[in-house]
Design a protein around this motif. Sequence first.
Motif, PDB file in Angstrom:
ATOM      1  N   ALA A 255      -5.391  16.444   8.219  1.00 65.83           N
ATOM      2  CA  ALA A 255      -5.410  15.118   8.865  1.00 65.83           C
ATOM      3  C   ALA A 255      -6.682  14.900   9.685  1.00 65.83           C
ATOM      4  N   ARG A 256      -7.202  15.986  10.295  1.00 64.50           N
ATOM      5  CA  ARG A 256      -8.423  15.835  11.099  1.00 64.50           C
ATOM      6  C   ARG A 256      -9.613  15.433  10.230  1.00 64.50           C
TER       7      ARG A 256
ATOM      8  N   PHE B 208      -9.159  11.802   9.167  1.00 68.32           N
ATOM      9  CA  PHE B 208      -9.437  10.919  10.308  1.00 68.32           C
ATOM     10  C   PHE B 208     -10.956  10.792  10.520  1.00 68.32           C
TER      11      PHE B 208
ATOM     12  N   LEU C   5      -2.084  10.387  13.822  1.00 72.07           N
ATOM     13  CA  LEU C   5      -2.643  11.742  13.887  1.00 72.07           C
ATOM     14  C   LEU C   5      -2.016  12.510  15.054  1.00 72.07           C
ATOM     15  N   LYS C   6      -1.837  11.791  16.166  1.00 71.03           N
ATOM     16  CA  LYS C   6      -1.349  12.436  17.393  1.00 71.03           C
ATOM     17  C   LYS C   6       0.144  12.696  17.371  1.00 71.03           C
TER      18      LYS C   6
ATOM     19  N   ASP D 264      -5.796   6.652  16.125  1.00 70.40           N
ATOM     20  CA  ASP D 264      -5.301   8.028  15.931  1.00 70.40           C
ATOM     21  C   ASP D 264      -3.795   8.108  16.203  1.00 70.40           C
TER      22      ASP D 264
ATOM     23  N   GLY E 186      -0.797  11.068   9.503  1.00 71.78           N
ATOM     24  CA  GLY E 186      -0.911  12.405  10.075  1.00 71.78           C
ATOM     25  C   GLY E 186      -0.484  13.465   9.077  1.00 71.78           C
ATOM     26  N   LYS E 187      -0.009  14.551   9.621  1.00 68.25           N
ATOM     27  CA  LYS E 187       0.420  15.683   8.790  1.00 68.25           C
ATOM     28  C   LYS E 187       1.771  15.357   8.157  1.00 68.25           C
TER      29      LYS E 187
END
Length: 218
Positions: free
Chosen positions: A51-52, A55, A75-76, A72, A39-40
């Motif tokens: 990150a989006r 992904f 990411l979440k 994810d 993620g970030k």
Amino acid sequence: MKLGILGGTFNPIHYGHLRAVEEVREMLELDKILFIPSGKPSFKKPELADARHRFKMTGIAVKGSPHFGISDIELKRRGVSYSVDTLGRLTAQYKNAEFFLVLGIDAFLDLPSWKQPDKLLSLANLVIISRPGFSFINLLTSPYLKTVHKKTMERLDKADVPDFYKSKNVFLCKITGLDVSASSIRRLIRDGKSLKYLLPDSVESYIISNKLYKGSEK
Ligand code: ATP
């Protein structure tokens, strides 16, 4: 179910990642490989695409195989994701799975600086894969590889066909060497050079249409 896990920044994903886990999957007879883009980060890293985007590119790339999937989970998550926490959550989520954590030699060498490496290794089998520029023999002093002998490492370093060695819950996999890295791909983009045959065409198209890695993206 035998579930392989490949975490990374995937900035961007490339054939070095994809071919590596395809060979590991066949060698160790895994049912599935789950790609987990990070993620970030807690601090801004130059050149790290949002990150989006990472992904999405990873999702596009793994679509090509029925054995590959993407999660994810990092990411979440807000804040920094530690592999030990991610794996802990995955083991709770996939109750019937046996986990195989795949790490390149370079990533494994970093392990002592990760959060709770002993706990991390207690949650999964460890699969260390070869990577051009790194040798298994470099792992000789690792406190996390006590059961692997020098001769085994030398044999695998010399092997010119895919092969693996198993000792308890540790696997060393010699795979086809593909000297591709995300950083070399980002350099090619900055220099306006072709990316063909280093990553899937669909990922290249995504990079071009979103103008990634040109120095101006967030
Ligand atoms: P960068 O060049 O930005 O550092 P990278 O190409 O090393 O990126 P990562 O997303 O950091 O890619 O790697 C994720 C995992 O995949 C790590 O365990 C890494 O060792 C492994 N890996 C990456 N490229 C290869 C490759 N060409 N061969 C074998 N393993 C690889």
